[in-house]
Enzyme design. Structure first.
Site, PDB file in Angstrom:
ATOM      1  N   ASP A 176      92.452  67.708  22.471  1.00  0.00           N
ATOM      2  CA  ASP A 176      93.684  67.473  21.724  1.00  0.00           C
ATOM      3  C   ASP A 176      94.895  67.616  22.639  1.00  0.00           C
ATOM      4  OD1 ASP A 176      95.305  66.970  19.508  1.00  0.00           O
ATOM      5  OD2 ASP A 176      94.209  68.344  18.210  1.00  0.00           O
ATOM      6  N   ASP A 234      96.516  61.380  12.243  1.00  0.00           N
ATOM      7  CA  ASP A 234      95.316  61.997  11.681  1.00  0.00           C
ATOM      8  C   ASP A 234      94.996  61.379  10.317  1.00  0.00           C
ATOM      9  OD1 ASP A 234      95.130  63.684  13.815  1.00  0.00           O
ATOM     10  OD2 ASP A 234      95.580  65.520  12.712  1.00  0.00           O
TER      11      ASP A 234
END
Length: 423
Positions: A176, A234
């Protein structure tokens, strides 16, 4: 220059093949790029299960023992993947996301460590369990100083963390980008790839790199570094979000999807089929479009408890076959008609064949009828085409290029067809 010469020769060969003209429609806009990360992995889009969207960062195992981020959760999902037949369909990765970590690194070695209460046997024992099931284990870390949820990140520790993951026999790292400077990612992500490769363990690298650069990353570098890369927001349990991501792939800013192919895949994030926010028709649409994108297929659902019809979508062999087509060419949105219908085409490995999706984003309460011809999509093989509905594998008939093809597309759903030329 030799590679570009071969690309030119390939396009010329297509122009000479009358029944393959659909490929010109899509490939004419695809950039010939250098090879992706060549660690031998992800020759077709990776498939598996990922915890984040469904289970988020629930660390309260006292009140939620079955749904907290814990060793038990990942063991349970591995058990279900095997017992319910997902493994044989290609779903191989069981992926831990954020919140698995202890709050601090080991104070002697500096190594990452799992939360000792929620993962009492540690990650290596979990890896051994997952491998015993014929599956692979994925794990989460972050390029920044902290993960998105505030746990220790990998900045300044990337080589140590890569070695730790290899020691634990991890098979995938989701890397990430929270709590970092996005300008550093052009150097940081390739560094992590280097350190993972130095371990000599084949570890699939899943990058969030373009997401943190607003979608305008150097995609040639991303493809060279990563086996899969997130491009947009997301996923959440909402049709509006699903459609936003689909539209992003249709717009294809910076031509990101043109870099997709064996070894490296643009990732629209997880499948939310079987969760709470989508209707049956909308879940069909997500499954179809992820197949059309040649996207990684990572379920994020409680495999222990969801509707049988959702399971049947995730296990539809015909849809999975289109997703796993060995050429790995992503669909292009080539046409929008009647204000709500978008038409997408994906060339397939069988010469001259393709998949077509008619996606309807209309919310009005009746189907939209589309009347078209295959010639409209440059499908001009004079011997005609067998047209099959993908989900049910139902043969709709033989259509020549100028025959009228009629499809009814339900609101916020898809009509999904496979087109195979007669030879």
């Amino acid at each position: 220059m030799l590679f570009w010469h071969h690309c030119s020769e390939y396009r010329q060969s297509l122009e000479l093949n009358f029944c393959s003209s659909v490929e010109l429609l899509v490939l004419s806009s695809i950039v010939c790029v250098t090879l992706a990360l060549e660690n031998g992995l992800a020759r077709t889009p990776p498939m598996g299960w990922l915890s984040w969207e469904r289970f988020r960062c629930n660390t309260d195992c006292k009140n939620f023992p079955d749904t907290c981020i814990s060793e038990k959760l990942y063991r349970d999902m591995a058990d279900r993947i095997v017992a319910d037949g997902y493994r044989e369909l290609g779903y191989k990765y069981v992926c831990i996301d954020d919140c698995w970590l202890a709050n601090e690194r080991d104070n002697k070695t500096g190594k990452l460590q799992a939360d000792p209460e929620r993962f009492p046997n540690g990650i290596k024992a979990l890896s051994d369990y997952v491998h015993s099931k014929g599956l692979k284990l994925g794990i989460y870390e972050d390029f920044g100083t902290y993960t998105c949820a505030g746990y220790p990140g990998s900045e300044f520790y990337m080589e140590l963390d890569a070695n730790t993951f290899a020691e634990w026999e991890v098979d995938l790292v989701k890397f990430d980008g929270c709590n970092s400077d996005s300008k550093d990612m052009d150097y940081g992500y390739p560094a992590m790839e280097l350190f993972l490769n130095k371990t000599q363990r084949p570890i699939l690298l899943s990058c969030e790199w373009p997401l943190y650069q607003g979608g305008h990353a150097d995609y040639a570098a991303v493809r060279k570094t990563c086996n899969m890369w997130r491009t947009s927001r997301d996923m959440e349990d909402s049709w509006n979000i699903v459609y936003e991501v689909i539209d992003f792939f249709g717009t294809n800013p910076y031509n990101f999807s043109d870099f997709t192919g064996p070894g490296g895949w643009a990732d629209p994030d997880v499948l939310i089929i079987g969760d709470f926010g989508l209707s049956h028709s909308q879940q069909k649409a997500q499954m179809a479009m992820w197949a059309m994108f040649s996207a990684p297929l990572f379920m994020s659902v409680d495999l222990r408890n969801f509707e049988p019809w959702a399971k049947s979508l995730l296990q539809n062999k015909n849809v999975i076959a289109i997703n796993q087509d060995p050429r790995g060419i992503p669909a292009k949105r080539i046409l929008e008609i009647q204000n709500s219908i978008s038409v997408w085409i994906k060339p397939l490995a069988m010469e001259g064949s393709c998949a077509i999706a008619f996606l309807n984003n209309d919310i009005k309460g009746q189907p939209t009828r589309v009347e078209t011809t295959l010639s409209q999509f440059q499908l001009n093989c004079t011997t005609g085409y067998n047209v099959t509905e993908v989900f049910n594998n139902e043969l709709l008939g033989l259509y020549r290029p100028h025959d009228i093809l009629t499809v009814d597309v339900y609101p916020t759903s898809v009509a999904f067809l496979k087109i195979i030329p007669l030879v």
